[in-house]
Design an enzyme around this catalytic site. Structure first.
Site, short mmCIF file in Angstrom:
data_model
loop_
_atom_site.label_atom_id
_atom_site.label_comp_id
_atom_site.label_asym_id
_atom_site.label_seq_id
_atom_site.Cartn_x
_atom_site.Cartn_y
_atom_site.Cartn_z
N ASP A 217 75.26 -28.27 20.25
CA ASP A 217 75.46 -29.59 20.82
C ASP A 217 74.30 -30.51 20.43
O ASP A 217 73.14 -30.09 20.44
CB ASP A 217 75.55 -29.46 22.35
CG ASP A 217 75.87 -30.77 23.04
OD1 ASP A 217 76.99 -31.28 22.84
OD2 ASP A 217 75.00 -31.28 23.77
N GLU A 275 69.62 -12.72 10.73
CA GLU A 275 69.33 -11.32 11.04
C GLU A 275 70.59 -10.58 11.49
O GLU A 275 70.62 -9.35 11.53
CB GLU A 275 68.26 -11.21 12.13
CG GLU A 275 66.90 -11.73 11.75
CD GLU A 275 65.91 -11.65 12.91
OE1 GLU A 275 66.19 -10.88 13.86
OE2 GLU A 275 64.88 -12.35 12.87
#
Length: 558
Positions: A217, A275
């Site tokens: 957002d 990751e």
């Protein structure tokens, strides 16, 4: 629950995995949880309700769901004012409900993106409660605080998107704090390394729980100019998504948002996200002076995978508008990957915005086909697959603080947030047994999922047919795009493929139109998509609001 209480919880499920580039052309379905399904009978949608209707979502042929915020919140802005980033608001259920939802979604082949609100918190967040106590506490510098001018007025001229100054006086600290939105949504200070670490830890918490990425957002509103320089007057006439009644549209917000320091944080967030397997970041870029330059910056290598563009959330329902917007994106933003939407929880629904209500039965499937055929990643907002129109909410039932502020000239965002209709014969059309938080729109009842299920030619079944068909064509998911000259009412373009290019034609009018195919050596019509455009000789006949898809020999690109 207290902040951090869930951090020791076991991981319930991993990311869905698979193609790490699934997001490139994958279809994302936005769920506004308050209005999707209420399973516990309190009139507000919940996570268990979403879980109960995942078969509907998976049956559309989409790749992922984006869930608007469900974190603990006072609900001043209905979840976009977070008071605990690591929990679930009791209104929506429990953390176990979320784990169940995540597991069910993955079993059905749906990836799950969370809506992370990192630029600001609720004023009820424990961080802000500590920060406002005095100027020396451990979180004193976690938010944007500033002394008043000598005359007691706000530090500068920055404005809030929700109207009025972007500064609120705090009597305890005898300072102003900054808020780009409501006063109940104080902005975090991203110049503080501790704040950045805290936000990265929030993202890690949910990634370790198994989510497949984030819709960020206000992804361009994290950092501010520490010198608090005044913003200049706006030179352009309008701001996408900001009503003209709002004085915010009179200012170029170049010092309180769109700062280069935000890009540095996105690089850290991307490194963390990488990751984890097959995850993605899509950023909402609002109120940017140059959307295309911003896309280039925010989606550069090592930053966001894609950016959510507001370009199709306005404009006119004309072929030239779609072509001009998409061509400008390609020309100005180059290799950047856009994310397109025609509707969301903040703007009027496209069918009403473009005054297509009388033709919704045919126009709604066409809109979905256009959205999902452009180069980029489409986001479908719940109810678009039904052809829902914007609802009218009387002032006494209005919930949106933005709408209340600018009523009646601007009626806010509640009209696109009304409950999903599931069954016309059920109470509140199957959304809830209780009175919903927003009234169900009477005109939405006949458009309910159950009713449309039984009609092979319904908007819902046409959208399903198209999305499932689309999934089998790499041209529509990942291919390049080139627009073609055509009748003013026809949107025409090619999508590039390895062995054949795809010709895509859309009649954006209520009258029959045609397209000459003479420049191509051969055209092979494709079937199974549910549209009725027909190849006749050297031309394609397009009935009103219909489309045509066909393959052509590989063209020269470049």
């Amino acid at each position: 629950m207290p902040f951090g209480a869930m951090s020791a919880s076991p991981i319930q499920t991993g990311q869905l995995g698979g193609d790490p580039d699934w997001w490139r052309g994958g279809v994302i379905y936005q769920i506004y949880p308050r209005s999707f399904v209420d399973l516990n009978g309190d009139g507000v949608g919940d996570l268990a309700g979403i879980n109960s209707r995942l078969d509907h979502v998976a049956g559309l042929g989409v790749d992922a769901i984006w869930i608007s915020p469900f974190f603990p919140s006072p609900m001043a802005d209905f979840g976009y004012d977070v008071s605990d980033y690591r929990g679930v608001d009791p209104l929506f259920g429990t953390i176990q409900d979320f784990d169940n939802l995540l597991s069910s979604a993955h079993e059905k082949g749906l990836r799950v993106l969370l809506d992370l609100v990192l630029s600001h918190t609720s004023d009820q967040h424990s961080w802000f409660q500590e920060s406002r106590v005095d100027r020396t506490n451990s979180r004193a510098d976690w938010y944007v605080w500033a002394d008043p001018k000598p005359d007691g007025t706000a530090p500068n001229n920055w404005l809030s998107i929700f109207g009025g100054p972007a500064w609120e006086w705090d009597t305890r600290r005898r300072q102003y704090y900054m808020h780009n939105f409501l006063a109940a949504q104080p902005d975090l200070n991203f110049h503080n390394p501790q704040v950045q670490e805290a936000m990265l830890n929030v993202a890690r918490f949910w990634l370790e729980r198994g989510v497949d990425g984030f819709r960020l957002d206000t992804a361009n509103m994290y950092a501010h100019d520490p010198a608090l320089t005044d913003n200049p007057p706006r030179s352009q006439p309008a701001v996408p998504g900001v009503p003209e009644q709002n004085p915010y549209a009179m200012q170029e917000p170049i010092h309180n948002i769109n700062r280069p320091e935000t890009l540095e944080f996105h690089e850290r967030l991307r490194k963390l996200t990488d990751e984890f397997n097959a995850t993605t970041l899509v950023g909402e870029l609002g109120v940017v002076p140059d959307m295309y330059a911003s896309l280039t910056e925010y989606t550069a290598p090592g930053r966001l995978h894609m950016a959510y563009s507001f370009d199709l959330l306005g404009g006119e329902f004309k072929a030239q508008f779609f072509r001009r917007t998409a061509e400008r994106m390609s020309r100005r933003a180059g290799e950047c990957w856009p994310s397109w939407a025609l509707s969301n929880h903040d703007v009027a629904r496209a069918i009403s915005r473009w005054r297509l209500g009388s033709n919704a039965q045919t126009a709604a499937p066409l809109l979905m086909a256009i959205l999902c055929s452009l180069r980029g990643t489409p986001c479908i907002y719940q109810g678009e697959e039904l052809g829902l129109t914007e609802a009218t909410i009387p002032y006494e039932l209005l919930q949106d603080p933005y709408g209340k502020r600018f009523w009646p000239e601007y009626q806010g965002r509640d009209g696109c947030r009304t409950p999903m209709p599931w069954a016309s014969g059920a109470a509140h059309y199957g959304f809830s047994d209780a009175t919903p938080w927003l009234p169900s729109a009477p005109e939405h009842g006949p458009l309910s999922v159950n009713d449309q299920d039984m009609n092979e030619g319904s908007v819902l079944n046409r959208v399903r047919r198209f999305l499932r068909w689309r999934g089998g064509f790499d041209q529509l998911r990942k291919g390049d795009i080139r627009f073609l000259d055509a009748d003013p009412d026809v949107l025409a373009f090619l999508r590039q493929g390895a062995e054949a290019d795809m010709l895509c034609l859309f009649n954006i009018s209520d009258r029959q139109r045609s397209f000459e195919t003479g420049e191509f050596t051969s055209v092979a019509p494709l079937t199974g998509h549910g549209f009725s455009g027909e190849l006749l000789g050297l031309g394609v006949i397009l009935p009103p609001f219909e489309a045509f898809f066909g393959t052509v020999p590989p063209q020269t690109w470049g």
